[in-house]
Design an enzyme around this catalytic site. Structure first.
Site, short mmCIF file in Angstrom:
data_model
loop_
_atom_site.label_atom_id
_atom_site.label_comp_id
_atom_site.label_asym_id
_atom_site.label_seq_id
_atom_site.Cartn_x
_atom_site.Cartn_y
_atom_site.Cartn_z
N LYS A 1 -1.63 2.36 18.90
CA LYS A 1 -0.60 1.80 18.03
C LYS A 1 0.64 2.68 18.03
O LYS A 1 0.55 3.91 17.93
CB LYS A 1 -1.12 1.67 16.60
CG LYS A 1 -1.91 0.40 16.34
CD LYS A 1 -2.18 0.25 14.85
CE LYS A 1 -2.97 -1.01 14.56
NZ LYS A 1 -3.20 -1.18 13.11
N HIS B 1 6.92 0.02 7.24
CA HIS B 1 6.94 0.84 8.44
C HIS B 1 7.08 -0.05 9.68
O HIS B 1 7.26 -1.27 9.57
CB HIS B 1 5.69 1.72 8.53
CG HIS B 1 4.39 0.97 8.43
ND1 HIS B 1 3.97 0.09 9.40
CD2 HIS B 1 3.42 0.99 7.48
CE1 HIS B 1 2.80 -0.42 9.06
NE2 HIS B 1 2.44 0.10 7.89
N THR C 1 0.81 -1.23 0.00
CA THR C 1 0.00 0.00 0.00
C THR C 1 0.84 1.27 0.00
O THR C 1 0.29 2.37 -0.15
CB THR C 1 -0.93 0.02 1.23
OG1 THR C 1 -0.14 -0.18 2.41
CG2 THR C 1 -1.96 -1.10 1.13
N HIS D 1 5.24 -3.34 10.05
CA HIS D 1 5.80 -4.45 9.29
C HIS D 1 7.04 -5.03 9.97
O HIS D 1 7.34 -6.22 9.83
CB HIS D 1 6.21 -3.99 7.88
CG HIS D 1 5.08 -3.50 7.04
ND1 HIS D 1 5.01 -2.22 6.57
CD2 HIS D 1 3.96 -4.12 6.58
CE1 HIS D 1 3.91 -2.06 5.84
NE2 HIS D 1 3.26 -3.21 5.84
N LYS E 1 3.91 6.27 15.06
CA LYS E 1 3.48 7.54 14.48
C LYS E 1 4.27 8.68 15.10
O LYS E 1 4.55 8.68 16.30
CB LYS E 1 1.98 7.77 14.71
CG LYS E 1 1.07 6.79 13.99
CD LYS E 1 1.04 7.06 12.50
CE LYS E 1 0.02 6.15 11.81
NZ LYS E 1 0.02 6.35 10.35
N THR E 2 4.63 9.67 14.28
CA THR E 2 5.28 10.88 14.75
C THR E 2 4.52 12.09 14.22
O THR E 2 3.55 11.93 13.47
CB THR E 2 6.74 10.96 14.26
OG1 THR E 2 6.73 11.20 12.84
CG2 THR E 2 7.49 9.68 14.54
N LYS F 1 -10.08 -0.16 9.41
CA LYS F 1 -10.22 1.07 8.64
C LYS F 1 -11.67 1.57 8.67
O LYS F 1 -12.60 0.79 8.51
CB LYS F 1 -9.78 0.86 7.18
CG LYS F 1 -8.31 0.51 7.02
CD LYS F 1 -7.43 1.69 7.41
CE LYS F 1 -5.96 1.35 7.27
NZ LYS F 1 -5.10 2.48 7.68
N ASP G 1 -4.93 -8.12 14.14
CA ASP G 1 -6.03 -7.54 13.37
C ASP G 1 -6.38 -8.40 12.16
O ASP G 1 -7.39 -8.14 11.48
CB ASP G 1 -5.72 -6.11 12.95
CG ASP G 1 -4.42 -5.99 12.16
OD1 ASP G 1 -3.67 -6.99 12.06
OD2 ASP G 1 -4.15 -4.89 11.65
N GLN H 1 -7.76 -13.38 0.57
CA GLN H 1 -6.69 -13.77 1.48
C GLN H 1 -6.81 -15.25 1.84
O GLN H 1 -5.79 -15.95 1.95
CB GLN H 1 -6.71 -12.91 2.75
CG GLN H 1 -5.55 -13.24 3.70
CD GLN H 1 -5.39 -12.25 4.82
OE1 GLN H 1 -5.66 -11.07 4.66
NE2 GLN H 1 -4.93 -12.73 5.97
N ARG I 1 -9.78 1.99 1.51
CA ARG I 1 -8.40 2.33 1.18
C ARG I 1 -8.32 2.94 -0.22
O ARG I 1 -9.13 2.63 -1.09
CB ARG I 1 -7.51 1.09 1.26
CG ARG I 1 -7.32 0.56 2.67
CD ARG I 1 -6.47 -0.70 2.66
NE ARG I 1 -6.35 -1.28 3.99
CZ ARG I 1 -5.36 -1.03 4.83
NH1 ARG I 1 -4.40 -0.18 4.47
NH2 ARG I 1 -5.30 -1.61 6.02
#
Length: 406
Positions: A227, A45, A40, A48, A230-231, A82, A192, A171, A86
């Site tokens: 989670k 990140h 995606t 992963h 994130k910044t 989500k 998830d 999947q 997406r």
């Protein structure tokens, strides 16, 4: 200690379809397993990273991973977690992203022949015959059960598209295809993905009459259950062009006191006994634990040289606030020979909005060249840049260098 015992001791395992059978299989011989990565974005990140490190642990224990690049499933988009659909990507974008993933993965996972299988699910999903799929696969899925799955619940309120509704089927079909092709018997993933993984386990059982298994891992969350990764500038990327090694190091150096031990257990290869001995650490010892965490993760992602440079720079900056050689840097422009402090904080990514910048200043959290800023309406004049740069400090630990554009 077996690999299953270590995964459990490190607090990684969330759910299993059959814990006893999975542990027995992992103990008795080589298991072929897979983890999927939807392409995606053009970089992996932190989310992963946890999965890649689990693959590495399983490899070290002698098991065979299939790294599945989701060039087909990304065409649909996973609705898990989500609230909105997406963004739809083109085939070219997805293939480019998948190749970026593969190159980054090579730094962590051993891709040598016989050590790993790299597959792209677009190779089989893109060629499926729709009617045949409905007859061969769709017959095994209950719509009622699918709608009750956690991965669809958050989308039901705003409207679940038929496109997204098919994600679980795709999947699940991956598991069936990999079982038939490589005798893959285990799917791993973040917690998830539990509903999707169960779908695959059930499909193989119904279509082939064989038992296969699924196991999920705890998501990387902080002590508040949010989670991590994130910044102010966005995600914590593994690509050095999207996030410099020093910034990556600093993210982990600044984790909360309550999170550092958990992160050491889940994300590093340090002996678990060594980490458990740190559980009694307090005060300055926790800062040492954070340095260890930041160094180990930067070494895994960017190499030991960058990890050492980042450590040296962080120590020098923290000690004196003057060594700016490896400090994150932003070029800024002046308007009328000055820049407002709110604009400066936003330009450097130290604040995401005027409101956040104003709060930081009012709380006494911002200094420019060691002088605390107390007025949100303050301007930084061109004369402040006479030495070539200014140093902005946010709180006690975050330093950023600003230089004038060209």
């Amino acid at each position: 200690m077996t690999v299953f015992q270590e995964l459990k001791r490190r607090g990684l395992i969330a759910q299993t379809t059959n814990e006893e059978a999975i542990e027995k299989a992992l103990n008795e011989g080589q298991v072929t397993f897979y983890i999927g990565f939807d392409a995606t974005a053009d970089s992996l990140h932190v989310g992963h990273l946890l999965q890649l490190l689990i693959i590495k642990r399983m490899q070290m224990a002698g098991h065979l991973p299939i790294v599945l690049l989701g060039t087909g499933t990304t065409m649909i988009g996973d609705p898990s977690g989500k609230s909105d659909m997406r963004k739809m990507l083109t085939v070219d974008q997805i293939n480019y992203n998948a190749e970026c993933f593969r190159k980054q993965m090579e730094r962590i996972v051993d891709f040598a022949p016989g050590k790993c299988i790299v597959a792209r699910n677009g190779d089989w999903l893109m060629n499926l015959n729709y009617i045949q799929l409905l007859r061969d696969v769709g017959v095994h899925f209950s719509v009622n059960r699918m709608l009750a799955a956690e991965c669809y619940k958050s989308r039901m309120e705003k409207g679940l598209t038929f496109l997204e509704f098919n994600y679980m089927i795709m999947q699940s079909y991956d598991f069936l295809h990999l079982f038939r092709t490589y005798n893959n018997t285990l799917e791993l993933g973040g917690d998830d993905q539990w509903s999707n993984i169960i779908g695959g386990v059930e499909l193989v059982r119904r279509a082939e009459g064989k038992d296969v298994y699924g196991m999920t891992f705890n998501l990387l969350t902080n002590s508040e259950g949010k989670k991590m990764g994130k910044t102010e500038k966005g995600a914590v990327w593994l690509d050095r062009e999207k996030m410099a090694p020093y910034d990556f190091f600093q993210y982990w150096r600044n984790v909360g006191d309550q999170d550092v031990i958990k992160c050491l257990k889940m994300l590093t290869f340090l002996p678990i006994e060594e980490i458990e001995a740190m559980e009694s650490w307090e005060g300055s010892q926790l800062n040492r634990a954070k340095e260890i965490l930041a160094f180990e993760l930067t070494k895994i992602v960017h190499g030991e040289e960058d990890a050492q440079k980042s450590l040296d720079a962080a120590r020098a900056i923290f000690a004196a606030g003057t060594d700016s050689e490896h400090m994150p840097t932003t070029e800024v422009s002046l308007d009328g020979g000055k820049i407002g402090i709110l604009d400066l904080l936003k330009a450097t990514g130290l604040a995401s909005s005027n409101g956040e910048a104003r709060r930081l200043i009012q709380q006494g959290g911002i200094s420019v060249d060691d002088e605390k800023v107390t007025d949100p309406a303050a301007d930084i004049p061109s004369s402040a840049f006479e030495k070539g740069h200014i140093i902005i400090r946010k709180g006690k630990k975050v330093f950023h260098k600003a230089v004038l554009k060209g």
